[in-house]
Design a protein around this motif. Structure first.
Motif, mmCIF file in Angstrom:
data_model
loop_
_atom_site.group_PDB
_atom_site.id
_atom_site.type_symbol
_atom_site.label_atom_id
_atom_site.label_comp_id
_atom_site.label_asym_id
_atom_site.label_seq_id
_atom_site.Cartn_x
_atom_site.Cartn_y
_atom_site.Cartn_z
ATOM 1 N N ASN A 26 112.283 119.671 47.843
ATOM 2 C CA ASN A 26 112.671 118.974 46.612
ATOM 3 C C ASN A 26 112.546 119.870 45.377
ATOM 4 N N SER A 27 112.954 121.128 45.542
ATOM 5 C CA SER A 27 112.893 122.062 44.413
ATOM 6 C C SER A 27 114.301 122.503 44.021
ATOM 7 N N ASN B 296 109.767 112.132 39.972
ATOM 8 C CA ASN B 296 108.606 112.653 39.258
ATOM 9 C C ASN B 296 108.492 114.167 39.458
ATOM 10 N N PHE B 297 108.025 114.834 38.403
ATOM 11 C CA PHE B 297 107.786 116.270 38.484
ATOM 12 C C PHE B 297 106.460 116.544 39.193
ATOM 13 N N VAL B 298 106.481 117.458 40.146
ATOM 14 C CA VAL B 298 105.248 117.986 40.717
ATOM 15 C C VAL B 298 104.818 119.210 39.921
ATOM 16 N N SER B 299 105.760 120.099 39.650
ATOM 17 C CA SER B 299 105.482 121.307 38.869
ATOM 18 C C SER B 299 106.784 121.853 38.307
ATOM 19 N N ALA C 121 112.746 126.308 36.845
ATOM 20 C CA ALA C 121 112.584 125.898 38.237
ATOM 21 C C ALA C 121 111.671 124.676 38.269
ATOM 22 N N VAL C 122 112.025 123.686 39.096
ATOM 23 C CA VAL C 122 111.229 122.459 39.191
ATOM 24 C C VAL C 122 110.962 122.124 40.650
ATOM 25 N N VAL C 123 109.846 121.442 40.877
ATOM 26 C CA VAL C 123 109.553 120.812 42.162
ATOM 27 C C VAL C 123 109.337 119.334 41.874
#
Length: 292
Positions: free
Chosen positions: A177-178, A210-213, A201-203
């Protein structure tokens, strides 16, 4: 005109020995699209040019799902976007590889050369920072690793010591999911230097809501490419929303320390950082959700 020696080593050891033989008067040639112009224009000088195109490790692309991607420092850009594994797993890298110079330039220019040239406007560096890339360096004293966000120390300057070579760049395997994206603003359609650029870049979590990082990096708005840690960290644990993205964009703008020059003003560049941060985050989110 000065006479310059030229050598084409076949191994890393030979390349290191050649570089060490002339100290700070040796220049490594990964693609030559920057170096040759600089030598001809008098911006750099050298007693020895070391052509790295014959060293196998510096021209490899290898991807393993468990360990990630290795890009040899002299691997030309076109091989990145022509590689199925890179295209499928690292579209943020493809974004920048397809923007550098022209198609002709992409036949020679490399991410390693772009990193070692260490221009604040380098298009390859922000997406590498956003993806957590690490530079693998070899020299007379051995090998070491440096995170790409710590590699550049000033305009055209970096952490490489005399005799050292950038051998490769490692990028971690993409998390579930990135997604990532790189965008820049230029006055022309191509063959121009970024007025501002942003890589994000997002995870996301399994729901995609929801954002993890997140990691965000900026180009052409400071003496070096900028890792905007606060902007990325601000998203962790938050719901994906316009408000969260706007806050990240605001923090990224705060990290921009641009100058006014012939290509843009301070005010314009800071504004562009906000615009490009919002756009790259939204594009990265779509990629993380599998929407593009």
């Amino acid at each position: 005109m000065e006479a310059i020696e030229f050598t084409t080593p076949k191994t890393i050891d030979e390349a290191v020995q050649a570089m060490a033989s002339k100290g700070d008067r040796a220049r490594a040639l990964a693609g030559g699209t920057d170096l040759l112009v600089q030598l001809r224009g008098g911006r750099r000088s050298a007693d020895l040019v070391v052509d790295l195109k014959e060293v196998p490790e510096l021209n490899e692309i290898s991807y393993r799902p468990g360990s990630g991607l290795t890009i040899g420092a002299a691997t030309p850009c076109y091989r990145l976007y022509a590689n199925a594994d890179v295209a499928a797993n690292y579209p943020g890298l493809v974004d920048s590889a397809s923007l550098i110079g022209s198609i002709q330039i992409q036949g020679r220019a490399s991410f390693g050369g772009n990193l070692c040239n260490s221009a604040p406007s380098a298009d390859a560096i922000p997406p590498m920072i956003a993806l957590g890339a690490v530079a693998n360096i070899v020299g007379p004293s051995g090998s070491r690793q440096v995170p790409v966000e710590d590699f550049c120390t000033g305009p055209g300057r970096n952490v490489l010591e005399p005799g050292e070579l950038l051998v490769s760049i490692n990028i971690p395997a993409p998390a579930a999911n990135s997604g990532a994206n790189y965008l820049r603003f230029i006055p022309r359609n191509e063959m121009d230097i970024a007025v501002a650029g942003v890589g994000s870049a997002v995870v996301l979590d399994a729901s995609g809501q929801n954002f993890v990082s997140a990691r965000i990096a900026l180009a052409s708005v400071a003496p070096t490419p900028v890792f905007s840690k606060a902007a990325g960290d601000s998203l962790a644990g938050k719901a994906v929303s316009d408000e969260a993205i706007e806050e990240a964009a605001r923090l990224a703008m705060e990290d921009a320390k641009p100058i006014t020059d012939m290509r843009g003003t301070i005010r314009q560049r800071i504004h562009l950082v906000g615009v490009l941060t919002r756009r790259t985050l939204n594009n990265a989110i779509k990629r993380a959700r599998g929407e593009e």
